[in-house]
Write a protein that holds these residues in place. Sequence first.
Motif, PDB file in Angstrom:
ATOM      1  N   PHE A   6     124.005  56.541  42.630  1.00 31.51           N
ATOM      2  CA  PHE A   6     122.749  57.111  42.158  1.00 31.51           C
ATOM      3  C   PHE A   6     122.963  58.296  41.226  1.00 31.51           C
ATOM      4  O   PHE A   6     122.072  59.127  41.059  1.00 31.51           O
ATOM      5  CB  PHE A   6     121.889  57.513  43.364  1.00 31.51           C
ATOM      6  N   ARG A   9     120.419  59.414  38.679  1.00 33.25           N
ATOM      7  CA  ARG A   9     119.240  60.170  39.090  1.00 33.25           C
ATOM      8  C   ARG A   9     119.508  61.670  39.159  1.00 33.25           C
ATOM      9  O   ARG A   9     118.613  62.436  39.484  1.00 33.25           O
ATOM     10  CB  ARG A   9     118.748  59.681  40.445  1.00 33.25           C
ATOM     11  N   GLY A 135     117.124  57.503  52.640  1.00 32.90           N
ATOM     12  CA  GLY A 135     117.172  56.973  51.282  1.00 32.90           C
ATOM     13  C   GLY A 135     117.988  55.699  51.172  1.00 32.90           C
ATOM     14  O   GLY A 135     118.706  55.291  52.097  1.00 32.90           O
ATOM     15  N   LEU A 136     117.881  55.067  50.014  1.00 29.58           N
ATOM     16  CA  LEU A 136     118.598  53.821  49.750  1.00 29.58           C
ATOM     17  C   LEU A 136     120.090  53.960  50.052  1.00 29.58           C
ATOM     18  O   LEU A 136     120.698  54.996  49.812  1.00 29.58           O
ATOM     19  CB  LEU A 136     118.411  53.417  48.286  1.00 29.58           C
ATOM     20  N   ASN A 137     120.655  52.889  50.578  1.00 31.82           N
ATOM     21  CA  ASN A 137     122.077  52.757  50.897  1.00 31.82           C
ATOM     22  C   ASN A 137     122.516  53.632  52.067  1.00 31.82           C
ATOM     23  O   ASN A 137     123.696  53.929  52.217  1.00 31.82           O
ATOM     24  CB  ASN A 137     122.969  53.050  49.675  1.00 31.82           C
ATOM     25  N   GLU A 152     115.514  51.904  54.918  1.00 32.72           N
ATOM     26  CA  GLU A 152     115.906  52.556  53.672  1.00 32.72           C
ATOM     27  C   GLU A 152     114.707  52.596  52.723  1.00 32.72           C
ATOM     28  O   GLU A 152     113.967  51.610  52.606  1.00 32.72           O
ATOM     29  CB  GLU A 152     117.027  51.785  52.975  1.00 32.72           C
ATOM     30  N   ASP A 154     113.344  53.834  48.695  1.00 33.65           N
ATOM     31  CA  ASP A 154     113.498  54.394  47.349  1.00 33.65           C
ATOM     32  C   ASP A 154     112.432  55.469  47.175  1.00 33.65           C
ATOM     33  O   ASP A 154     111.481  55.568  47.961  1.00 33.65           O
ATOM     34  CB  ASP A 154     113.326  53.296  46.304  1.00 33.65           C
ATOM     35  N   TRP A 155     112.569  56.307  46.137  1.00 30.60           N
ATOM     36  CA  TRP A 155     111.519  57.266  45.842  1.00 30.60           C
ATOM     37  C   TRP A 155     110.178  56.544  45.658  1.00 30.60           C
ATOM     38  O   TRP A 155     110.100  55.482  45.020  1.00 30.60           O
ATOM     39  CB  TRP A 155     111.846  58.038  44.581  1.00 30.60           C
ATOM     40  N   GLU A 157     108.482  55.012  47.864  1.00 30.73           N
ATOM     41  CA  GLU A 157     108.230  53.987  48.873  1.00 30.73           C
ATOM     42  C   GLU A 157     107.831  54.643  50.189  1.00 30.73           C
ATOM     43  O   GLU A 157     108.208  55.784  50.471  1.00 30.73           O
ATOM     44  CB  GLU A 157     109.460  53.096  49.075  1.00 30.73           C
ATOM     45  N   LEU A 190     120.873  57.761  48.438  1.00 28.96           N
ATOM     46  CA  LEU A 190     119.802  58.445  47.708  1.00 28.96           C
ATOM     47  C   LEU A 190     119.248  59.606  48.528  1.00 28.96           C
ATOM     48  O   LEU A 190     119.054  59.489  49.732  1.00 28.96           O
ATOM     49  CB  LEU A 190     118.688  57.459  47.367  1.00 28.96           C
TER      50      LEU A 190
END
Length: 311
Positions: A6, A9, A135-137, A152, A154-155, A157, A190
């Motif tokens: 990431f 980002r 966060g993701l992952n 998990e 994402d922003w 979500e 993330l």
Amino acid sequence: MTAPDFRHRLSSEPLGPWGALRLWWTYPDDADARRDAARIPVTPGAELPDPASGRLGVTWLGHASALLWVDGVTVLVDPVLSPGIPGAAKRLTPPGRTVAELPRIDAVLISHDHYDHLDVRTLGALPRSTRILAGLNSAAFFRARGFTDVVELDWWESVGVAGLSGEVRIEFVPARHWSRRTVTDYCHRLWGGWVVTAPDGRAVHHAGDSAAGPHVARIAARHRRIEIAALPVGAYAPRELLRTVHMDPAEAVKVAETLGVRRVVPVHWGTFVLSGEPVLEPIEATRRAWARAGRDRDDLWDLPIGGSRTL
């Protein structure tokens, strides 16, 4: 298979090895830090809000750890309740509660994987059926430690949890920060903050760990009824090293203004020595910045560790 990354980002690169060494040299003397920490109020075992009241509120457990209370839903954010963390000395102040003293938790929210926000010893004392949002992952990390209900995000979500008067939404929102636990997993998970919204649209925000940045205005545009925000005010000095990853007290007050939030709980201070400012400076500087901004003193919820306030 290439692991997720990431880094795209990032708003800027975090500290490298030489920056981390320079930061370490600025740390206050341990004796001075512990002398100052003795002046931080701690109220272990203080009465907690009643979830059945349906109120919005925050309990500060020390550093970034907090309980958020929204319409009967209780979430635990970034629980670090053990005696110390890797890379820092032992706690300067005790946690507001032990794991055994926590109330029933609907979900644990993890902002990112740094050791002062994700503590495996604290997690290890929780039931493995506890719902984890991160966060993701991040799921593999928690599942490897036996947790069976991991989500998990994402922003932007969110997931829903049943509240007293309808569905409470828990949304992962952007932060200006980064992630890493080892030398090989830089920015693999993330990072972010959280907005927990009651059925009537009122919300509580926990920013996790973040510098100020344009993401704040995006959060404000999406969430127009944030009533309480837990904002980080510590670990900011020296500014030339940390301005891109941590907000300082004056910036935190400006972030509150951008969010349109009236009530702020200052967090991320008074527990560990992680930067160069004196231990009490974050809260003292926050109070000064709050007064300079002409904000109502009653709306600065500078809680004792273990203390709560509700609407």
